[in-house]
Design a protein around this motif. Structure first.
Motif, PDB file in Angstrom:
ATOM      1  N   UNK A  82     -13.977 -21.858 -10.596  1.00 30.36           N
ATOM      2  CA  UNK A  82     -12.732 -20.877 -10.097  1.00 30.36           C
ATOM      3  C   UNK A  82     -12.334 -20.279 -11.844  1.00 30.36           C
ATOM      4  N   UNK A  83     -11.224 -19.480 -12.071  1.00 31.55           N
ATOM      5  CA  UNK A  83     -11.419 -18.709 -13.075  1.00 31.55           C
ATOM      6  C   UNK A  83     -10.269 -19.662 -14.121  1.00 31.55           C
ATOM      7  N   UNK A 105     -12.671 -16.520  -8.897  1.00 30.02           N
ATOM      8  CA  UNK A 105     -11.777 -16.253  -7.764  1.00 30.02           C
ATOM      9  C   UNK A 105     -10.883 -15.128  -8.028  1.00 30.02           C
ATOM     10  N   UNK A 106     -11.127 -14.579  -9.251  1.00 23.25           N
ATOM     11  CA  UNK A 106     -10.095 -13.481  -9.750  1.00 23.25           C
ATOM     12  C   UNK A 106      -8.652 -13.554  -9.547  1.00 23.25           C
ATOM     13  N   UNK A 107      -8.369 -14.746 -10.338  1.00 22.03           N
ATOM     14  CA  UNK A 107      -6.742 -15.118 -10.132  1.00 22.03           C
ATOM     15  C   UNK A 107      -6.156 -14.528 -11.299  1.00 22.03           C
ATOM     16  N   UNK A 166     -12.008 -10.507 -21.361  1.00 24.23           N
ATOM     17  CA  UNK A 166     -11.787 -10.305 -19.948  1.00 24.23           C
ATOM     18  C   UNK A 166     -12.893 -11.172 -19.293  1.00 24.23           C
ATOM     19  N   UNK A 167     -12.647 -11.677 -18.224  1.00 25.58           N
ATOM     20  CA  UNK A 167     -13.324 -12.835 -17.605  1.00 25.58           C
ATOM     21  C   UNK A 167     -14.200 -11.886 -16.372  1.00 25.58           C
ATOM     22  N   UNK A 168     -15.597 -12.236 -16.384  1.00 23.95           N
ATOM     23  CA  UNK A 168     -16.252 -11.744 -15.515  1.00 23.95           C
ATOM     24  C   UNK A 168     -16.271 -12.736 -14.323  1.00 23.95           C
ATOM     25  N   UNK A 169     -16.020 -12.310 -13.076  1.00 25.20           N
ATOM     26  CA  UNK A 169     -15.507 -13.071 -11.879  1.00 25.20           C
ATOM     27  C   UNK A 169     -15.963 -12.486 -10.655  1.00 25.20           C
ATOM     28  N   UNK A 170     -15.674 -13.355  -9.475  1.00 23.49           N
ATOM     29  CA  UNK A 170     -15.969 -12.627  -8.254  1.00 23.49           C
ATOM     30  C   UNK A 170     -14.548 -12.515  -7.291  1.00 23.49           C
TER      31      UNK A 170
END
Length: 134
Positions: free
Chosen positions: A40-41, A68-70, A79-83
């Motif tokens: 998770x983020x 989880x792109x929270x 910035x975070x790479x996420x789903x």
């Protein structure tokens, strides 16, 4: 390719174990991971903070992604790479499954056990993977 001994760390789904995660993945400085995919983020942001505190660069030394792109708050400007997850679809499918199980049980149909349902995620490119923003 075989998973390295330090390939998996089970965290708490929160920032709190980032120091333990860092120590797990970076215990052998000659064998640090190229990428770490967090569940998770929150864990991703915590780990990024620890990695930077120890003098490594994201994404130049190691890539870190979330899941989880929270929009978790990062102490860094990365910035975070996420789903991104489709929570509305997740809820709808979950309720459908619950309704199906209740109806089957009321008709004496035995449970078949867990049913796995795949959902499509949305890739959210950030600074932490080294990819170009598109």
């Amino acid at each position: 390719m075989q998973e390295p001994e330090n390939g998996v760390f089970y965290g708490t789904m929160w920032y709190s174990d980032s120091d333990k995660a860092y120590n797990h993945f970076f215990a052998d400085p000659s064998n640090i991971p190229q990428a770490i995919v967090c569940a998770n983020d929150y864990m991703a942001h915590g780990l990024i903070h620890e990695i930077i505190l120890h003098g490594y660069s994201i994404p130049d030394d190691v890539i870190v992604t979330g899941f989880d792109n929270t929009q978790a708050i990062s102490p860094h400007s990365l910035t975070l790479t996420t789903i991104g997850q489709d929570y509305a679809q997740m809820i709808e499918l979950g309720l459908d499954q619950l309704d199906k199980r209740i109806r089957e049980r009321s008709h004496g149909i035995p449970s078949k056990g867990a049913e796995f349902i795949g959902l499509h995620g949305n890739l959210v490119l950030g600074d932490t993977c080294g990819c170009q923003h598109q």
